[in-house]
Design a protein around this motif. Sequence first.
Motif, PDB file in Angstrom:
ATOM      1  N   ALA A   1       0.822  -1.207   0.000  1.00  0.00           N
ATOM      2  CA  ALA A   1       0.000   0.000   0.000  1.00  0.00           C
ATOM      3  C   ALA A   1       0.860   1.263   0.000  1.00  0.00           C
ATOM      4  O   ALA A   1       0.492   2.268  -0.617  1.00  0.00           O
ATOM      5  CB  ALA A   1      -0.932  -0.007   1.215  1.00  0.00           C
ATOM      6  N   VAL A   2       2.001   1.226   0.689  1.00  0.00           N
ATOM      7  CA  VAL A   2       2.911   2.371   0.704  1.00  0.00           C
ATOM      8  C   VAL A   2       3.426   2.649  -0.709  1.00  0.00           C
ATOM      9  O   VAL A   2       3.413   3.792  -1.184  1.00  0.00           O
ATOM     10  CB  VAL A   2       4.089   2.129   1.666  1.00  0.00           C
ATOM     11  CG1 VAL A   2       5.169   3.194   1.472  1.00  0.00           C
ATOM     12  CG2 VAL A   2       3.614   2.133   3.112  1.00  0.00           C
ATOM     13  N   LEU A   3       3.889   1.608  -1.388  1.00  0.00           N
ATOM     14  CA  LEU A   3       4.415   1.776  -2.741  1.00  0.00           C
ATOM     15  C   LEU A   3       3.343   2.273  -3.699  1.00  0.00           C
ATOM     16  O   LEU A   3       3.610   3.103  -4.571  1.00  0.00           O
ATOM     17  CB  LEU A   3       5.005   0.450  -3.232  1.00  0.00           C
ATOM     18  CG  LEU A   3       6.254  -0.033  -2.487  1.00  0.00           C
ATOM     19  CD1 LEU A   3       6.667  -1.425  -2.969  1.00  0.00           C
ATOM     20  CD2 LEU A   3       7.406   0.954  -2.660  1.00  0.00           C
ATOM     21  N   ALA A   4       2.120   1.781  -3.515  1.00  0.00           N
ATOM     22  CA  ALA A   4       1.023   2.262  -4.357  1.00  0.00           C
ATOM     23  C   ALA A   4       0.729   3.732  -4.076  1.00  0.00           C
ATOM     24  O   ALA A   4       0.382   4.488  -4.993  1.00  0.00           O
ATOM     25  CB  ALA A   4      -0.226   1.419  -4.117  1.00  0.00           C
ATOM     26  N   SER A   5       0.879   4.149  -2.809  1.00  0.00           N
ATOM     27  CA  SER A   5       0.644   5.546  -2.451  1.00  0.00           C
ATOM     28  C   SER A   5       1.652   6.473  -3.115  1.00  0.00           C
ATOM     29  O   SER A   5       1.348   7.635  -3.393  1.00  0.00           O
ATOM     30  CB  SER A   5       0.706   5.719  -0.925  1.00  0.00           C
ATOM     31  OG  SER A   5      -0.348   5.032  -0.291  1.00  0.00           O
ATOM     32  N   PHE A   6       2.861   5.946  -3.377  1.00  0.00           N
ATOM     33  CA  PHE A   6       3.900   6.739  -4.031  1.00  0.00           C
ATOM     34  C   PHE A   6       3.951   6.486  -5.535  1.00  0.00           C
ATOM     35  O   PHE A   6       4.938   6.803  -6.202  1.00  0.00           O
ATOM     36  CB  PHE A   6       5.261   6.449  -3.391  1.00  0.00           C
ATOM     37  CG  PHE A   6       5.441   7.100  -2.047  1.00  0.00           C
ATOM     38  CD1 PHE A   6       5.955   8.377  -1.962  1.00  0.00           C
ATOM     39  CD2 PHE A   6       5.077   6.447  -0.883  1.00  0.00           C
ATOM     40  CE1 PHE A   6       6.124   8.999  -0.722  1.00  0.00           C
ATOM     41  CE2 PHE A   6       5.232   7.048   0.356  1.00  0.00           C
ATOM     42  CZ  PHE A   6       5.758   8.327   0.445  1.00  0.00           C
TER      43      PHE A   6
END
Length: 281
Positions: free
Chosen positions: A30-35
């Motif tokens: 989810a973090v990588l998708a947020s970035f």
Amino acid sequence: MTKNNDNPKQTLIPFFIITFLFSWFFWLIAVLASFDFFTLPINKIIFVGIGAHGPLVSALWLTGRKDGWTGIKRLIRSGFDLRLSLYHWLLILLLPIVLAGLAVRLNMYMSPFHPDVTLLNNPLFILPVFLFMFFLGGSVQEEFGWRGFALPRLLKKWNPLWAALFLGLIWGVWHFPLFYISTLSQSYMNFGLFILLTLCFSLLMTHLYLQSDKNLFTALLFHTAVNTSLSLFPPIEQKAGGNQHAFTLMTLFYILVTAVVIIKERKTFFKAKEAHHETVV
């Protein structure tokens, strides 16, 4: 409950490792998708929800390996013992609401910020929100692990003060990836203040756990009450550079209350660690 002579160190280390690996695997997606590293085919909140089960998965897995289904059922039952005194029910349910409400109200006097009070203005939805917070909002997913599995074993190693502080720190750090997931309230919080809050929560829940003859339901109920209070009185403005003074005030209030509890119950917090033959679930 049965006598458990396992070495706390041999069970705690695997518990923390499994918990972090499980949760952070899903949360980092989810973090990588947020970035914008990639686009997910489903809402990233699904990965957040799955990852939140790390403490529960770890506790059930390790309990099952040692004690089988009997141990798993015993652990689950320990979290649903509703036999609390009226004093504990009122204290656990009202304290978070009073502190969050006081912080938000004081901030409204100090600044022009007015929080979203949709839930407060629609009291019929408070119970559904409370139940959601209990079963899906963190309490069940976390407390069977943190306070159901880890705390009893930590109390074998250290006195309640150090056990609660250590667990509160680990618990706070575990949330770290959530601060980099867009749309989550944590992404607008100060991480340092959040750690102070988890330390306070851990100390208060440890006190309630011991005061109620080690009733795990106190932790689930308190966790739910805290999360519900943040929906009733949102202490942060969810926008870049938003007003976060109420969150700071709420943290200060919890620090004050926790300090009073520690001083009042210093004999409990500073008592010697429990004997290794102590019963744990």
